[in-house]
Design a protein around this motif. Structure first.
Motif, mmCIF file in Angstrom:
data_model
loop_
_atom_site.group_PDB
_atom_site.id
_atom_site.type_symbol
_atom_site.label_atom_id
_atom_site.label_comp_id
_atom_site.label_asym_id
_atom_site.label_seq_id
_atom_site.Cartn_x
_atom_site.Cartn_y
_atom_site.Cartn_z
ATOM 1 N N ARG A 101 -0.055 39.941 77.731
ATOM 2 C CA ARG A 101 -0.872 39.763 76.791
ATOM 3 C C ARG A 101 -0.411 38.577 75.534
ATOM 4 O O ARG A 101 0.837 38.877 75.287
ATOM 5 N N GLY A 102 -1.126 37.586 75.589
ATOM 6 C CA GLY A 102 -0.904 36.624 74.366
ATOM 7 C C GLY A 102 -0.191 35.440 75.248
ATOM 8 O O GLY A 102 0.238 34.571 74.301
ATOM 9 N N ALA A 103 0.032 35.714 76.275
ATOM 10 C CA ALA A 103 0.644 34.495 76.763
ATOM 11 C C ALA A 103 -0.054 33.199 76.868
ATOM 12 O O ALA A 103 -1.194 33.276 77.100
ATOM 13 N N ILE A 104 0.831 31.969 76.994
ATOM 14 C CA ILE A 104 -0.226 30.877 77.255
ATOM 15 C C ILE A 104 -0.583 30.590 78.634
ATOM 16 O O ILE A 104 -1.536 30.127 78.940
ATOM 17 N N GLY A 129 -7.832 35.940 84.737
ATOM 18 C CA GLY A 129 -8.482 34.860 84.050
ATOM 19 C C GLY A 129 -7.361 34.143 83.305
ATOM 20 O O GLY A 129 -7.812 33.332 82.205
ATOM 21 N N ALA A 184 -3.380 24.736 80.972
ATOM 22 C CA ALA A 184 -3.843 25.626 79.814
ATOM 23 C C ALA A 184 -4.658 24.870 78.608
ATOM 24 O O ALA A 184 -5.908 25.590 78.380
ATOM 25 N N VAL A 185 -4.445 23.852 78.170
ATOM 26 C CA VAL A 185 -5.226 22.937 77.492
ATOM 27 C C VAL A 185 -6.447 22.562 78.272
ATOM 28 O O VAL A 185 -7.494 22.698 77.573
ATOM 29 N N ALA A 188 -8.775 25.303 78.230
ATOM 30 C CA ALA A 188 -9.204 25.948 76.650
ATOM 31 C C ALA A 188 -10.133 24.807 76.135
ATOM 32 O O ALA A 188 -11.005 25.055 75.345
ATOM 33 N N ALA B 114 -0.975 34.853 68.949
ATOM 34 C CA ALA B 114 -1.642 35.407 69.981
ATOM 35 C C ALA B 114 -2.058 36.905 70.284
ATOM 36 O O ALA B 114 -2.736 37.329 70.902
ATOM 37 N N ALA B 117 -5.581 37.664 69.514
ATOM 38 C CA ALA B 117 -6.905 36.955 69.973
ATOM 39 C C ALA B 117 -6.465 37.016 71.536
ATOM 40 O O ALA B 117 -5.362 37.258 72.009
ATOM 41 N N ARG B 119 -6.942 34.440 73.865
ATOM 42 C CA ARG B 119 -6.339 33.074 74.362
ATOM 43 C C ARG B 119 -5.497 32.552 72.958
ATOM 44 O O ARG B 119 -5.666 32.639 71.968
ATOM 45 N N VAL B 120 -4.331 31.623 73.551
ATOM 46 C CA VAL B 120 -3.731 31.017 72.641
ATOM 47 C C VAL B 120 -4.633 29.838 72.134
ATOM 48 O O VAL B 120 -5.184 29.221 73.012
ATOM 49 N N LEU B 122 -6.157 26.224 71.053
ATOM 50 C CA LEU B 122 -5.769 25.055 71.130
ATOM 51 C C LEU B 122 -4.697 24.114 70.551
ATOM 52 O O LEU B 122 -3.870 23.476 71.129
ATOM 53 N N LEU B 125 -1.521 25.064 71.578
ATOM 54 C CA LEU B 125 -1.322 24.673 73.027
ATOM 55 C C LEU B 125 -0.587 23.436 73.005
ATOM 56 O O LEU B 125 0.239 23.219 73.711
#
Lengths: 190, 135
Positions: A101-104, A129, A184-185, A188, B114, B117, B119-120, B122, B125
């Motif tokens: 949970r909360g990982a990149i 996801g 990941a970017v 996002a 995070a 939330a 997701r982390v 942007l 990141l």
């Protein structure tokens, strides 16, 4: 009574998960990029046993304790990245939800000689996801399969980054981490 | 590495064996937390940072055993997982001890952004990406 918070702001902690099957090179990968000797801690996990156990019950869910290796990379005065190797594979299916949970995102390491070892990890991050990349650990620079074959065998979607990686080699492991964060970017901003 | 350890001792039967920590010491993992398995104030992410407060620094000379070690280690921020590994304590036990120290204002826990939330974000990141590239 609450004491004053120390004046220097603490760094922000972020984490990346290093997953994959048994003996696929997770700890080696963490050790290659970590600025500290990888540490190990006993972590509580929920474990689903598959099929029917000795007592004739189905799909039992039990709490268990597994050793988890991790490392650290300081990314400046105000940012610190932790890398956690996920334990558990084979006939046990661990519930990593609390850990991830909360990982990149996750690096799923694959041994091209034993692709099946990493099916569970690929499935897990797909279902969650969460951003993940797949890195085929080449060990002695030898890859037993072409990447296209690995992609087919793991049924990876075209959007999942897939590359070779030598888990013992710092630049190679480092590049894999960059590929994950780039991915990941991209997700996002998509 | 990757091996399955023992089960926590607080199953319905409560009869699991004592844990062996490799240093020759045998102790039931949750004995030092008086049997509690949940930290005060909820679960702690493994990467949450822990730092002792000024009050924690003052309490150090009179603190005992694991509490003292935690106060010694956390002069600088340290992740929950690092505290657990350096103390050679199960993560769950560490979280309970930290929960007590937080309740007594002896340590502060900095939760990762995070944690609340899905997701982390942007901006963070991109900072991580920039940080990795400049290594």
């Amino acid at each position: 009574m609450t004491e004053a918070v120390p004046t220097l702001a603490p760094p922000i902690p972020v984490k990346i998960i290093v997953a994959g099957g048994f003996a696929v090179g997770k700890t080696t990968f963490v050790a290659a990029v970590s600025e500290i000797e990888p540490l190990s801690t006993e972590a509580p996990l929920t474990q689903m046993s598959r099929g029917v156990d000795d007592h004739g019950r189905r799909s039992t869910k039990t709490a268990t304790t597994v050793a988890m290796d991790f490392g650290r990379i300081t990314l400046g005065a105000d940012l610190v990245l932790y890398l956690f190797g996920t334990p558990g594979q084979g006939r046990f299916q661990f519930m990593w939800d609390d850990l991830v949970r909360g990982a990149i995102g996750a690096v799923v390491l694959v041994d091209s000689e034993r692709l099946a070892e990493s099916f569970a990890a690929v499935d897990y991050f797909e279902r969650l996801g969460m951003a993940f990349v797949v890195a085929v650990n080449t060990f002695d620079g030898i890859a037993a399969h072409h990447l296209a074959d690995v992609r087919d065998a793991l049924a990876l979607g075209p959007g999942v980054p897939l590359s070779y990686c030598d888990a013992r080699d710092r630049p190679s492991a480092h590049q894999t981490l960059i590929a994950l964060v780039q991915h990941a970017v991209a997700l996002a901003t998509a | 590495m990757n091996q399955i350890g023992i089960e926590p001792p607080l199953g319905p039967k409560g009869s699991s064996p004592a844990e062996h920590d490799g240093a020759g010491r045998r102790v039931r993992p949750y004995a030092i937390t008086s049997g509690r398995t949940r930290p005060l104030g909820g679960d702690l992410p493994v990467e949450a940072l822990v730092q002792r407060t000024a009050m924690g620094g003052r309490a150090l000379p009179t603190a005992h055993l694991e509490r003292r070690r935690i106060l010694e280690l956390t002069a600088e921020p340290l992740a929950v997982a690092e505290v657990s590994a350096l103390l050679r304590l199960h993560l769950g036990v560490t979280a309970v001890l930290l929960g007590d120290l937080v309740a007594e204002d002896l340590v502060i826990v900095y939760l990762p952004p995070a944690a609340s939330a899905s997701r982390v974000d942007l901006v963070l990141l991109e900072r991580v990406l920039q940080g990795l590239r400049s290594l």
